[in-house]
Every structure is written in structure tokens, then in C-alpha cells.
Design a protein around this motif. Structure first.
Motif, PDB file in Angstrom:
ATOM      1  N   LEU A  21      15.621  17.389   0.911  1.00 12.21           N
ATOM      2  CA  LEU A  21      16.140  16.223   1.620  1.00 12.21           C
ATOM      3  C   LEU A  21      15.017  15.432   2.289  1.00 12.21           C
ATOM      4  O   LEU A  21      15.070  14.208   2.359  1.00 12.21           O
ATOM      5  N   ALA A  22      13.987  16.130   2.764  1.00  7.57           N
ATOM      6  CA  ALA A  22      12.870  15.444   3.418  1.00  7.57           C
ATOM      7  C   ALA A  22      12.003  14.692   2.422  1.00  7.57           C
ATOM      8  O   ALA A  22      11.297  13.759   2.799  1.00  7.57           O
ATOM      9  N   ALA A  23      12.032  15.067   1.160  1.00 10.80           N
ATOM     10  CA  ALA A  23      11.213  14.390   0.149  1.00 10.80           C
ATOM     11  C   ALA A  23      11.809  13.058  -0.269  1.00 10.80           C
ATOM     12  O   ALA A  23      11.141  12.261  -0.918  1.00 10.80           O
ATOM     13  N   ILE A  24      13.043  12.791   0.123  1.00  7.94           N
ATOM     14  CA  ILE A  24      13.665  11.511  -0.223  1.00  7.94           C
ATOM     15  C   ILE A  24      12.955  10.365   0.501  1.00  7.94           C
ATOM     16  O   ILE A  24      12.694   9.318  -0.086  1.00  7.94           O
ATOM     17  N   GLY A  25      12.614  10.559   1.750  1.00  7.94           N
ATOM     18  CA  GLY A  25      11.961   9.513   2.542  1.00  7.94           C
ATOM     19  C   GLY A  25      10.617   9.081   1.982  1.00  7.94           C
ATOM     20  O   GLY A  25      10.391   7.894   1.763  1.00  7.94           O
ATOM     21  N   PRO A  26       9.688  10.020   1.740  1.00  3.25           N
ATOM     22  CA  PRO A  26       8.420   9.613   1.139  1.00  3.25           C
ATOM     23  C   PRO A  26       8.574   9.022  -0.262  1.00  3.25           C
ATOM     24  O   PRO A  26       7.818   8.126  -0.633  1.00  3.25           O
ATOM     25  N   GLY A  27       9.550   9.478  -1.004  1.00  2.06           N
ATOM     26  CA  GLY A  27       9.771   8.896  -2.332  1.00  2.06           C
ATOM     27  C   GLY A  27      10.168   7.437  -2.243  1.00  2.06           C
ATOM     28  O   GLY A  27       9.661   6.589  -2.991  1.00  2.06           O
ATOM     29  N   ILE A  28      11.047   7.124  -1.315  1.00  2.00           N
ATOM     30  CA  ILE A  28      11.448   5.731  -1.109  1.00  2.00           C
ATOM     31  C   ILE A  28      10.273   4.928  -0.551  1.00  2.00           C
ATOM     32  O   ILE A  28      10.045   3.784  -0.949  1.00  2.00           O
ATOM     33  N   GLY A  29       9.513   5.531   0.354  1.00  2.00           N
ATOM     34  CA  GLY A  29       8.370   4.831   0.943  1.00  2.00           C
ATOM     35  C   GLY A  29       7.310   4.469  -0.072  1.00  2.00           C
ATOM     36  O   GLY A  29       6.774   3.355  -0.056  1.00  2.00           O
ATOM     37  N   VAL A  30       6.984   5.396  -0.973  1.00  2.00           N
ATOM     38  CA  VAL A  30       5.998   5.108  -2.019  1.00  2.00           C
ATOM     39  C   VAL A  30       6.501   4.002  -2.929  1.00  2.00           C
ATOM     40  O   VAL A  30       5.746   3.098  -3.311  1.00  2.00           O
ATOM     41  N   GLY A  31       7.775   4.031  -3.242  1.00  2.00           N
ATOM     42  CA  GLY A  31       8.343   2.972  -4.073  1.00  2.00           C
ATOM     43  C   GLY A  31       8.250   1.618  -3.398  1.00  2.00           C
ATOM     44  O   GLY A  31       7.936   0.611  -4.049  1.00  2.00           O
ATOM     45  N   LEU A  32       8.502   1.562  -2.108  1.00  2.00           N
ATOM     46  CA  LEU A  32       8.420   0.297  -1.380  1.00  2.00           C
ATOM     47  C   LEU A  32       6.983  -0.217  -1.293  1.00  2.00           C
ATOM     48  O   LEU A  32       6.739  -1.427  -1.389  1.00  2.00           O
ATOM     49  N   VAL A  33       6.033   0.691  -1.091  1.00  2.00           N
ATOM     50  CA  VAL A  33       4.633   0.275  -0.997  1.00  2.00           C
ATOM     51  C   VAL A  33       4.169  -0.326  -2.320  1.00  2.00           C
ATOM     52  O   VAL A  33       3.563  -1.407  -2.356  1.00  2.00           O
ATOM     53  N   PHE A  34       4.454   0.341  -3.425  1.00  2.00           N
ATOM     54  CA  PHE A  34       4.014  -0.171  -4.718  1.00  2.00           C
ATOM     55  C   PHE A  34       4.782  -1.431  -5.114  1.00  2.00           C
ATOM     56  O   PHE A  34       4.204  -2.339  -5.723  1.00  2.00           O
ATOM     57  N   ALA A  35       6.055  -1.513  -4.751  1.00  2.00           N
ATOM     58  CA  ALA A  35       6.820  -2.724  -5.049  1.00  2.00           C
ATOM     59  C   ALA A  35       6.267  -3.914  -4.275  1.00  2.00           C
ATOM     60  O   ALA A  35       6.173  -5.027  -4.823  1.00  2.00           O
ATOM     61  N   SER A  36       5.871  -3.698  -3.028  1.00  2.00           N
ATOM     62  CA  SER A  36       5.295  -4.782  -2.240  1.00  2.00           C
ATOM     63  C   SER A  36       3.955  -5.227  -2.805  1.00  2.00           C
ATOM     64  O   SER A  36       3.647  -6.422  -2.826  1.00  2.00           O
ATOM     65  N   TYR A  37       3.156  -4.273  -3.272  1.00  2.00           N
ATOM     66  CA  TYR A  37       1.863  -4.628  -3.865  1.00  2.00           C
ATOM     67  C   TYR A  37       2.059  -5.432  -5.154  1.00  2.00           C
ATOM     68  O   TYR A  37       1.382  -6.436  -5.371  1.00  2.00           O
ATOM     69  N   ILE A  38       2.974  -5.014  -5.982  1.00  2.00           N
ATOM     70  CA  ILE A  38       3.233  -5.731  -7.227  1.00  2.00           C
ATOM     71  C   ILE A  38       3.762  -7.134  -6.933  1.00  2.00           C
ATOM     72  O   ILE A  38       3.357  -8.109  -7.580  1.00  2.00           O
ATOM     73  N   GLN A  39       4.626  -7.255  -5.959  1.00  2.00           N
ATOM     74  CA  GLN A  39       5.176  -8.560  -5.611  1.00  2.00           C
ATOM     75  C   GLN A  39       4.093  -9.480  -5.039  1.00  2.00           C
ATOM     76  O   GLN A  39       4.025 -10.661  -5.385  1.00  2.00           O
ATOM     77  N   SER A  40       3.239  -8.947  -4.172  1.00  2.00           N
ATOM     78  CA  SER A  40       2.181  -9.790  -3.603  1.00  2.00           C
ATOM     79  C   SER A  40       1.165 -10.197  -4.664  1.00  2.00           C
ATOM     80  O   SER A  40       0.643 -11.313  -4.625  1.00  2.00           O
ATOM     81  N   THR A  41       0.881  -9.308  -5.614  1.00  2.00           N
ATOM     82  CA  THR A  41      -0.046  -9.640  -6.689  1.00  2.00           C
ATOM     83  C   THR A  41       0.562 -10.670  -7.633  1.00  2.00           C
ATOM     84  O   THR A  41      -0.137 -11.551  -8.138  1.00  2.00           O
ATOM     85  N   ALA A  42       1.855 -10.597  -7.839  1.00  2.00           N
ATOM     86  CA  ALA A  42       2.505 -11.579  -8.701  1.00  2.00           C
ATOM     87  C   ALA A  42       2.535 -12.956  -8.045  1.00  2.00           C
ATOM     88  O   ALA A  42       2.421 -13.979  -8.729  1.00  2.00           O
ATOM     89  N   ARG A  43       2.651 -12.993  -6.717  1.00  2.00           N
ATOM     90  CA  ARG A  43       2.691 -14.281  -6.023  1.00  2.00           C
ATOM     91  C   ARG A  43       1.301 -14.909  -5.921  1.00  2.00           C
ATOM     92  O   ARG A  43       1.148 -16.113  -6.086  1.00  2.00           O
ATOM     93  N   GLN A  44       0.297 -14.089  -5.595  1.00  2.00           N
ATOM     94  CA  GLN A  44      -1.073 -14.590  -5.467  1.00  2.00           C
ATOM     95  C   GLN A  44      -2.020 -13.602  -6.138  1.00  2.00           C
ATOM     96  O   GLN A  44      -2.518 -12.667  -5.508  1.00  2.00           O
ATOM     97  N   PRO A  45      -2.280 -13.789  -7.422  1.00  2.00           N
ATOM     98  CA  PRO A  45      -3.125 -12.830  -8.159  1.00  2.00           C
ATOM     99  C   PRO A  45      -4.549 -12.719  -7.632  1.00  2.00           C
ATOM    100  O   PRO A  45      -5.187 -11.677  -7.792  1.00  2.00           O
ATOM    101  N   GLU A  46      -5.050 -13.757  -6.993  1.00  2.00           N
ATOM    102  CA  GLU A  46      -6.440 -13.705  -6.518  1.00  2.00           C
ATOM    103  C   GLU A  46      -6.617 -12.765  -5.327  1.00  2.00           C
ATOM    104  O   GLU A  46      -7.737 -12.387  -5.002  1.00  2.00           O
ATOM    105  N   THR A  47      -5.545 -12.353  -4.677  1.00  2.00           N
ATOM    106  CA  THR A  47      -5.654 -11.435  -3.543  1.00  2.00           C
ATOM    107  C   THR A  47      -5.393  -9.977  -3.933  1.00  2.00           C
ATOM    108  O   THR A  47      -5.281  -9.129  -3.056  1.00  2.00           O
ATOM    109  N   ALA A  48      -5.344  -9.692  -5.228  1.00  2.00           N
ATOM    110  CA  ALA A  48      -5.050  -8.317  -5.662  1.00  2.00           C
ATOM    111  C   ALA A  48      -6.122  -7.339  -5.189  1.00  2.00           C
ATOM    112  O   ALA A  48      -5.824  -6.228  -4.749  1.00  2.00           O
ATOM    113  N   GLY A  49      -7.389  -7.763  -5.276  1.00  2.00           N
ATOM    114  CA  GLY A  49      -8.476  -6.890  -4.837  1.00  2.00           C
ATOM    115  C   GLY A  49      -8.485  -6.663  -3.341  1.00  2.00           C
ATOM    116  O   GLY A  49      -8.895  -5.599  -2.872  1.00  2.00           O
ATOM    117  N   LEU A  50      -8.038  -7.649  -2.581  1.00  2.00           N
ATOM    118  CA  LEU A  50      -7.998  -7.492  -1.126  1.00  2.00           C
ATOM    119  C   LEU A  50      -6.843  -6.611  -0.676  1.00  2.00           C
ATOM    120  O   LEU A  50      -6.919  -5.950   0.356  1.00  2.00           O
TER     121      LEU A  50
END
Length: 77
Positions: A21-50
Motif C-alpha cells: 500500500l505504501a508503494a502506491i504513493g511513490p509510484g504515482i509520484g514518479v508518474g507525475l514527475v515524468f509527466a510534468s517533464y514531458i509536458q514542459s519539454t513539449a511546450r518549450q523544447p529548448e528548456t529540456a536540458g535545464l
């Protein structure tokens, strides 16, 4: 059937269920972190390295919490 008879048949450690049950939280958190990175890179590709160091920092912090969860599962057995 008596309630004590039903609970008397359960044996073993419940820490595995707790960690599951405790592993559900980090699993959702990792998904949110990577989803936010993909979304920010899609909006502004030049900031992917930053944004990449923040991606790995967030991933490491979330995974550290998951490792603490499994360690506490063994400690408080």
C-alpha cells in the motif's frame, strides 16, 4: 461464525501488505514527475536540458521515500 475464529486463522506478517500500500504513493509520484517533464519539454523544447536535473532530483527523492517505506516495513515487523 465467531469473529475470533476468523481472525485466528490469519497468520504471517502484515508488513508486506503495508509496503504494498505504501508503494502506491511513490509510484504515482514518479508518474507525475515524468509527466510534468514531458509536458514542459513539449511546450518549450529548448528548456529540456535545464529541466532534466530537476527531473532526476525529484525522481531520487521519491524513490528514497519508497526505500524508507520498505526499510520501515522490516524494522517494525
Amino acid at each position: 461464525m465467531d469473529v475470533l475464529a476468523i481472525t485466528g486463522e490469519i497468520n504471517g506478517s502484515l508488513s508486506a501488505i503495508g509496503y504494498g500500500l505504501a508503494a502506491i504513493g511513490p509510484g504515482i509520484g514518479v508518474g507525475l514527475v515524468f509527466a510534468s517533464y514531458i509536458q514542459s519539454t513539449a511546450r518549450q523544447p529548448e528548456t529540456a536540458g535545464l529541466n532534466r536535473p530537476n527531473l532526476f532530483l525529484g525522481f531520487a527523492v521519491i524513490e528514497a521515500l519508497a526505500l524508507l517505506g520498505i526499510a520501515f516495513g522490516f524494522v517494525f515487523k
